[in-house]
Design an enzyme around this catalytic site. Sequence first.
Site, PDB file in Angstrom:
ATOM      1  N   ILE A  14     -54.206  19.402 -12.400  1.00  0.00           N
ATOM      2  CA  ILE A  14     -54.728  18.765 -13.455  1.00  0.00           C
ATOM      3  C   ILE A  14     -55.770  17.715 -13.327  1.00  0.00           C
ATOM      4  O   ILE A  14     -56.663  17.655 -13.717  1.00  0.00           O
ATOM      5  CB  ILE A  14     -53.685  18.216 -14.517  1.00  0.00           C
ATOM      6  CG1 ILE A  14     -54.078  18.111 -15.893  1.00  0.00           C
ATOM      7  CG2 ILE A  14     -52.950  17.014 -14.065  1.00  0.00           C
ATOM      8  CD1 ILE A  14     -54.746  19.295 -16.563  1.00  0.00           C
ATOM      9  N   SER A  36     -52.411  10.429  -2.740  1.00  0.00           N
ATOM     10  CA  SER A  36     -51.899  11.826  -2.697  1.00  0.00           C
ATOM     11  C   SER A  36     -51.336  12.172  -1.397  1.00  0.00           C
ATOM     12  O   SER A  36     -52.284  11.962  -0.402  1.00  0.00           O
ATOM     13  CB  SER A  36     -52.938  12.789  -3.258  1.00  0.00           C
ATOM     14  OG  SER A  36     -52.368  13.833  -3.912  1.00  0.00           O
ATOM     15  N   ARG A  37     -50.346  12.640  -1.089  1.00  0.00           N
ATOM     16  CA  ARG A  37     -49.739  12.859   0.272  1.00  0.00           C
ATOM     17  C   ARG A  37     -50.563  13.918   0.977  1.00  0.00           C
ATOM     18  O   ARG A  37     -50.794  13.771   2.215  1.00  0.00           O
ATOM     19  CB  ARG A  37     -48.246  13.430   0.185  1.00  0.00           C
ATOM     20  CG  ARG A  37     -47.383  12.347  -0.524  1.00  0.00           C
ATOM     21  CD  ARG A  37     -46.213  13.078  -1.123  1.00  0.00           C
ATOM     22  NE  ARG A  37     -46.478  14.389  -1.878  1.00  0.00           N
ATOM     23  CZ  ARG A  37     -45.461  15.294  -2.352  1.00  0.00           C
ATOM     24  NH1 ARG A  37     -44.212  15.080  -1.916  1.00  0.00           N
ATOM     25  NH2 ARG A  37     -45.834  16.312  -2.911  1.00  0.00           N
ATOM     26  N   LYS A  90     -48.858  13.659 -19.499  1.00  0.00           N
ATOM     27  CA  LYS A  90     -47.737  14.180 -20.283  1.00  0.00           C
ATOM     28  C   LYS A  90     -46.871  14.988 -19.269  1.00  0.00           C
ATOM     29  O   LYS A  90     -47.018  15.536 -18.434  1.00  0.00           O
ATOM     30  CB  LYS A  90     -48.116  14.810 -21.425  1.00  0.00           C
ATOM     31  CG  LYS A  90     -49.175  16.047 -21.281  1.00  0.00           C
ATOM     32  CD  LYS A  90     -48.706  17.123 -20.348  1.00  0.00           C
ATOM     33  CE  LYS A  90     -47.574  17.907 -20.836  1.00  0.00           C
ATOM     34  NZ  LYS A  90     -47.494  19.140 -20.229  1.00  0.00           N
ATOM     35  N   ASP A 168     -42.724  22.055 -20.677  1.00  0.00           N
ATOM     36  CA  ASP A 168     -44.146  21.312 -20.049  1.00  0.00           C
ATOM     37  C   ASP A 168     -44.913  21.811 -21.018  1.00  0.00           C
ATOM     38  O   ASP A 168     -45.897  20.825 -21.445  1.00  0.00           O
ATOM     39  CB  ASP A 168     -44.147  21.754 -18.591  1.00  0.00           C
ATOM     40  CG  ASP A 168     -45.324  21.199 -18.141  1.00  0.00           C
ATOM     41  OD1 ASP A 168     -45.182  20.272 -17.810  1.00  0.00           O
ATOM     42  OD2 ASP A 168     -46.378  22.071 -18.361  1.00  0.00           O
TER      43      ASP A 168
HETATM   44  P1  NAP Z   1     -49.470  19.849  -9.324  1.00  0.00           P
HETATM   45  O1  NAP Z   1     -50.779  20.950  -9.406  1.00  0.00           O
HETATM   46  O2  NAP Z   1     -48.274  20.332  -8.848  1.00  0.00           O
HETATM   47  O3  NAP Z   1     -50.031  18.579  -9.027  1.00  0.00           O
HETATM   48  C1  NAP Z   1     -49.288  17.189  -8.858  1.00  0.00           C
HETATM   49  C2  NAP Z   1     -49.672  16.400  -7.540  1.00  0.00           C
HETATM   50  O4  NAP Z   1     -48.855  15.469  -7.541  1.00  0.00           O
HETATM   51  C3  NAP Z   1     -49.672  17.446  -6.296  1.00  0.00           C
HETATM   52  O5  NAP Z   1     -50.510  18.005  -5.871  1.00  0.00           O
HETATM   53  C4  NAP Z   1     -48.808  16.491  -5.210  1.00  0.00           C
HETATM   54  O6  NAP Z   1     -49.952  16.167  -4.495  1.00  0.00           O
HETATM   55  C5  NAP Z   1     -48.321  15.201  -6.219  1.00  0.00           C
HETATM   56  N1  NAP Z   1     -46.897  15.027  -5.819  1.00  0.00           N
HETATM   57  C6  NAP Z   1     -46.344  13.998  -5.688  1.00  0.00           C
HETATM   58  N2  NAP Z   1     -45.242  13.977  -5.694  1.00  0.00           N
HETATM   59  C7  NAP Z   1     -44.711  15.400  -5.968  1.00  0.00           C
HETATM   60  C8  NAP Z   1     -43.598  16.200  -5.779  1.00  0.00           C
HETATM   61  N3  NAP Z   1     -42.307  15.436  -5.850  1.00  0.00           N
HETATM   62  N4  NAP Z   1     -43.691  17.401  -6.236  1.00  0.00           N
HETATM   63  C9  NAP Z   1     -44.903  18.062  -6.345  1.00  0.00           C
HETATM   64  N5  NAP Z   1     -45.975  17.458  -6.437  1.00  0.00           N
HETATM   65  C10 NAP Z   1     -46.068  15.817  -6.153  1.00  0.00           C
HETATM   66  O7  NAP Z   1     -49.273  19.640 -10.905  1.00  0.00           O
HETATM   67  P2  NAP Z   1     -49.965  19.611 -12.219  1.00  0.00           P
HETATM   68  O8  NAP Z   1     -50.228  20.725 -12.858  1.00  0.00           O
HETATM   69  O9  NAP Z   1     -51.390  18.993 -11.663  1.00  0.00           O
HETATM   70  O10 NAP Z   1     -49.474  18.643 -13.374  1.00  0.00           O
HETATM   71  C11 NAP Z   1     -49.002  17.371 -12.970  1.00  0.00           C
HETATM   72  C12 NAP Z   1     -48.979  16.648 -14.560  1.00  0.00           C
HETATM   73  O11 NAP Z   1     -49.896  16.858 -15.158  1.00  0.00           O
HETATM   74  C13 NAP Z   1     -47.533  17.424 -15.126  1.00  0.00           C
HETATM   75  O12 NAP Z   1     -46.873  16.428 -15.704  1.00  0.00           O
HETATM   76  C14 NAP Z   1     -48.046  18.347 -16.143  1.00  0.00           C
HETATM   77  O13 NAP Z   1     -47.260  18.416 -17.319  1.00  0.00           O
HETATM   78  C15 NAP Z   1     -49.533  17.793 -16.639  1.00  0.00           C
HETATM   79  N6  NAP Z   1     -50.413  18.670 -17.107  1.00  0.00           N
HETATM   80  C16 NAP Z   1     -50.748  19.554 -16.380  1.00  0.00           C
HETATM   81  C17 NAP Z   1     -51.381  20.396 -16.920  1.00  0.00           C
HETATM   82  C18 NAP Z   1     -51.917  22.144 -16.264  1.00  0.00           C
HETATM   83  O14 NAP Z   1     -52.789  22.742 -16.689  1.00  0.00           O
HETATM   84  N7  NAP Z   1     -51.598  21.980 -14.955  1.00  0.00           N
HETATM   85  C19 NAP Z   1     -52.168  20.156 -17.912  1.00  0.00           C
HETATM   86  C20 NAP Z   1     -51.786  19.080 -18.624  1.00  0.00           C
HETATM   87  C21 NAP Z   1     -51.086  18.286 -18.267  1.00  0.00           C
HETATM   88  P3  NAP Z   1     -49.551  15.668  -3.121  1.00  0.00           P
HETATM   89  O15 NAP Z   1     -48.913  16.605  -2.400  1.00  0.00           O
HETATM   90  O16 NAP Z   1     -50.860  15.614  -2.247  1.00  0.00           O
HETATM   91  O17 NAP Z   1     -48.837  14.406  -2.926  1.00  0.00           O
END
Ligand code: NAP
Length: 308
Positions: A14, A36-37, A90, A168
């Site tokens: 996101i 970010s890690r 969110k 989610d």
């Molecule tokens: P994601 O791609 O998995 O990214 C989250 C980032 O957070 C990871 O790349 C990771 O980066 C970091 N992180 C830190 N601690 C973590 C852990 N314990 N497990 C996994 N990642 C961790 O997730 P996302 O889709 O961006 O979603 C993040 C938030 O945005 C959620 O709450 C989701 O509901 C919301 N959201 C997502 C979307 C969508 O379409 N994907 C839309 C709207 C809202 P590092 O490894 O570099 O630390």
Amino acid sequence: MDTHDLAIVGVGKIARDQHIPAIAATPAFTLKATASRNTGVEGVARFDQLDALLTTHPEISCISLCTPPQVRYADARRALLAGRHVMLEKPPGATLSEVHDLIALAKQQGVALFATWHSRHAASVQAAAKWLQDKDIQRVEVIWKEDVRRWHPGQDWIWQAGGLGVFDPGINALSVLSEIYPRAVHLTGAELFFPANRDTPIAADLTFNDPGGAEMIAAFDWRQTGPQTWDIRIETAQGTATLSDGGAKLSVDGAQLSEGPDHEYRSLYARFAKLVARSEIDVDLSPMVHVSDAFTLGRRQVVDAFDW
Ligand code: NAP
């Protein structure tokens, strides 16, 4: 106009798809650093942990948290304690009580705290709220059905406790419903379908009580391949409204009333700029209360194991 230096925590899907382009399009903010890690953003200071970022860059006044919900609280608390304004993806946390703690801390620190609900900023949500204001509502059906493999590839955190599973995306539907509906409703029952090998549900059927008397149900499902459905259908004595495509389009009795381009995240950052200017708090927990109630009241059914 004031320009604020901002940092993103959690450079994942996101952050890349929406936050970074929206910040670039918002004159009130400049992206100065990331925490970010495993990754960073080209041309921007990169940190593994938020603590080091906060100490090294006292001029960065705003922190936008884009991590999964299970780890968001600890970083939000760090940022608030360091006197920074905070924006939360969110859902705003993994539990209601941790978000209450963040609200209290933001008040104490005199800084802005913004719990974002991006779907509320979809193009036709306000038109739907306006249309519904004076209608005699009889039945509401929320249908949020999508393919988890397409939208969340490899995201294991959504299957772990606190990751919400199908809630989610489902919480987006509830954020829209609570924005457009003319009165508060509450959950009365839930059937939750858990894959045998996962901690969070892959599907959920919900029923609500509307004190105004309308029947209200919601069906969330992550097993939908083919066409994807993000619709809220509202039957009233004055016609049937369908808010579709996650809030992008509104039609009444088949005639389109409203449609527009996707500016959800630009709208979120414009709102955050206003909150920062006044050090205000905007945290509405009502979508999260419905999800919490679903886990409290929900009857659990075990379904086929899920593997990517
Ligand atoms: P994601 O791609 O998995 O990214 C989250 C980032 O957070 C990871 O790349 C990771 O980066 C970091 N992180 C830190 N601690 C973590 C852990 N314990 N497990 C996994 N990642 C961790 O997730 P996302 O889709 O961006 O979603 C993040 C938030 O945005 C959620 O709450 C989701 O509901 C919301 N959201 C997502 C979307 C969508 O379409 N994907 C839309 C709207 C809202 P590092 O490894 O570099 O630390």
